[in-house]
Design a protein around this motif. Structure first.
Motif, PDB file in Angstrom:
ATOM      1  N   THR A  68      37.178 139.981   0.357  1.00 31.38           N
ATOM      2  CA  THR A  68      38.042 140.917   1.069  1.00 31.38           C
ATOM      3  C   THR A  68      39.459 140.444   0.743  1.00 31.38           C
ATOM      4  OG1 THR A  68      38.232 139.624   3.109  1.00 31.38           O
ATOM      5  CG2 THR A  68      36.356 141.147   2.946  1.00 31.38           C
ATOM      6  N   ASP A  69      40.446 141.031   1.394  1.00 30.80           N
ATOM      7  CA  ASP A  69      41.823 140.593   1.150  1.00 30.80           C
ATOM      8  C   ASP A  69      42.053 139.156   1.591  1.00 30.80           C
ATOM      9  OD1 ASP A  69      42.450 143.061   0.110  1.00 30.80           O
ATOM     10  OD2 ASP A  69      43.257 143.832   2.004  1.00 30.80           O
ATOM     11  N   GLU A  70      41.302 138.699   2.594  1.00 31.45           N
ATOM     12  CA  GLU A  70      41.557 137.400   3.206  1.00 31.45           C
ATOM     13  C   GLU A  70      40.451 136.367   3.042  1.00 31.45           C
ATOM     14  OE1 GLU A  70      44.470 136.618   4.619  1.00 31.45           O
ATOM     15  OE2 GLU A  70      45.198 138.627   4.146  1.00 31.45           O
ATOM     16  N   GLU A  71      39.299 136.760   2.484  1.00 33.18           N
ATOM     17  CA  GLU A  71      38.197 135.814   2.408  1.00 33.18           C
ATOM     18  C   GLU A  71      37.386 136.017   1.140  1.00 33.18           C
ATOM     19  OE1 GLU A  71      35.497 136.528   5.707  1.00 33.18           O
ATOM     20  OE2 GLU A  71      35.876 138.656   5.539  1.00 33.18           O
ATOM     21  N   SER A  72      36.631 134.970   0.814  1.00 34.97           N
ATOM     22  CA  SER A  72      35.782 134.988  -0.374  1.00 34.97           C
ATOM     23  C   SER A  72      34.458 134.323  -0.015  1.00 34.97           C
ATOM     24  CB  SER A  72      36.486 134.223  -1.490  1.00 34.97           C
ATOM     25  OG  SER A  72      35.661 134.115  -2.606  1.00 34.97           O
ATOM     26  N   LEU A  73      33.343 134.925  -0.445  1.00 34.67           N
ATOM     27  CA  LEU A  73      32.015 134.398  -0.157  1.00 34.67           C
ATOM     28  C   LEU A  73      31.251 134.277  -1.462  1.00 34.67           C
ATOM     29  CD1 LEU A  73      30.248 133.710   2.401  1.00 34.67           C
ATOM     30  CD2 LEU A  73      29.251 135.993   2.133  1.00 34.67           C
ATOM     31  N   ARG A  74      30.619 133.120  -1.686  1.00 40.71           N
ATOM     32  CA  ARG A  74      29.857 132.881  -2.912  1.00 40.71           C
ATOM     33  C   ARG A  74      28.557 132.163  -2.583  1.00 40.71           C
ATOM     34  NH1 ARG A  74      33.501 135.637  -4.141  1.00 40.71           N
ATOM     35  NH2 ARG A  74      34.803 135.593  -6.003  1.00 40.71           N
ATOM     36  N   VAL A  75      27.544 132.368  -3.433  1.00 42.25           N
ATOM     37  CA  VAL A  75      26.264 131.679  -3.307  1.00 42.25           C
ATOM     38  C   VAL A  75      26.034 130.910  -4.604  1.00 42.25           C
ATOM     39  CG1 VAL A  75      24.922 133.690  -4.100  1.00 42.25           C
ATOM     40  CG2 VAL A  75      23.812 131.936  -2.680  1.00 42.25           C
ATOM     41  N   ASP A  76      25.360 129.764  -4.519  1.00 39.66           N
ATOM     42  CA  ASP A  76      25.218 128.888  -5.690  1.00 39.66           C
ATOM     43  C   ASP A  76      24.114 129.298  -6.652  1.00 39.66           C
ATOM     44  OD1 ASP A  76      23.173 128.145  -3.938  1.00 39.66           O
ATOM     45  OD2 ASP A  76      23.292 126.035  -4.456  1.00 39.66           O
ATOM     46  N   GLY A  77      23.423 130.395  -6.397  1.00 42.08           N
ATOM     47  CA  GLY A  77      22.395 130.878  -7.311  1.00 42.08           C
ATOM     48  C   GLY A  77      22.077 132.328  -7.026  1.00 42.08           C
ATOM     49  N   LEU A  78      21.397 132.963  -7.956  1.00 40.81           N
ATOM     50  CA  LEU A  78      20.997 134.355  -7.769  1.00 40.81           C
ATOM     51  C   LEU A  78      19.494 134.510  -7.594  1.00 40.81           C
ATOM     52  CD1 LEU A  78      23.365 136.069 -10.351  1.00 40.81           C
ATOM     53  CD2 LEU A  78      23.550 136.097  -7.854  1.00 40.81           C
ATOM     54  N   SER A  79      18.752 133.405  -7.783  1.00 43.50           N
ATOM     55  CA  SER A  79      17.305 133.430  -7.643  1.00 43.50           C
ATOM     56  C   SER A  79      16.843 132.079  -7.111  1.00 43.50           C
ATOM     57  CB  SER A  79      16.654 133.726  -8.999  1.00 43.50           C
ATOM     58  OG  SER A  79      15.265 133.775  -8.871  1.00 43.50           O
TER      59      SER A  79
END
Length: 187
Positions: A68-79
């Protein structure tokens, strides 16, 4: 302390598709897999008629994948395989609560939270615990998902997890949109 309470209800349907490992800014990690899975379960139905799914307190129209404008979300894998641990990282400049998330499975009828309660419990969230970011280490089991959830509410996963596409939606920052990542789990 500012407190928000939500009553449990049925989850809405959201059908979104995406692109493989999209990244923006300087954040590392993954956001989502491309498209929707072709082998989505027909439903994710709990046999207990008293089970109430966790509500969807975020606005689907304001849901953003990864940023979003103020935050970022990530995951360390896709499977992931069942019992592995997914690390989900939030980078944010605002105060919020780390318990304010949905853990959903993609079904033929859209996204459904896997968690709920067997009574009329209210889920209360306080505006604390997140300030600048947070990392969830989610063991991808029924117990692992519950242990990462608000421990003052008797949440359950019902039915047991199945192979499929899952989505983590964080909606716990004050005044900002919701952000999500998705990945597959092989059970």
């Amino acid at each position: 302390m500012k407190r928000r309470s939500f009553l449990l209800g049925s989850t809405g349907i959201v059908g979104l598709s995406g692109c493989l490992g999209i990244q923006s800014g300087n954040e590392s990690g993954n956001i989502r897999l491309e498209g929707n899975p072709t082998d989505a379960p027909n439903g994710f139905v709990c046999e207990n008629s008293e089970f109430n799914r966790h509500l969807k307190p975020y606005d689907s129209d304001n849901l953003r994948w990864g940023d979003t404008d103020e935050e970022s979300l990530r995951v360390d894998g896709l499977s992931f395989n069942y019992e592995e641990t997914a690390e989900i990282n939030l980078h944010a400049n605002e105060r919020g609560t780390s318990d304010s998330f949905n853990f959903e499975i993609y079904t033929e009828n859209g996204w459904r939270d896997v968690r709920g309660v067997v009574d009329d419990s209210k889920i209360g969230y306080t505006d604390e615990l997140v300030n600048g970011g947070f990392t969830w280490e989610l063991e991808l089991t029924e117990e692992g998902i519950i242990s990462a959830s608000n421990d003052t509410i008797p949440l359950e996963v019902c039915p047991d997890l199945v192979s499929g596409r899952y989505r983590f939606v964080f909606w716990g920052l004050i005044g900002d949109g919701s952000v999500a990542v998705s990945f597959d789990i092989d059970v």
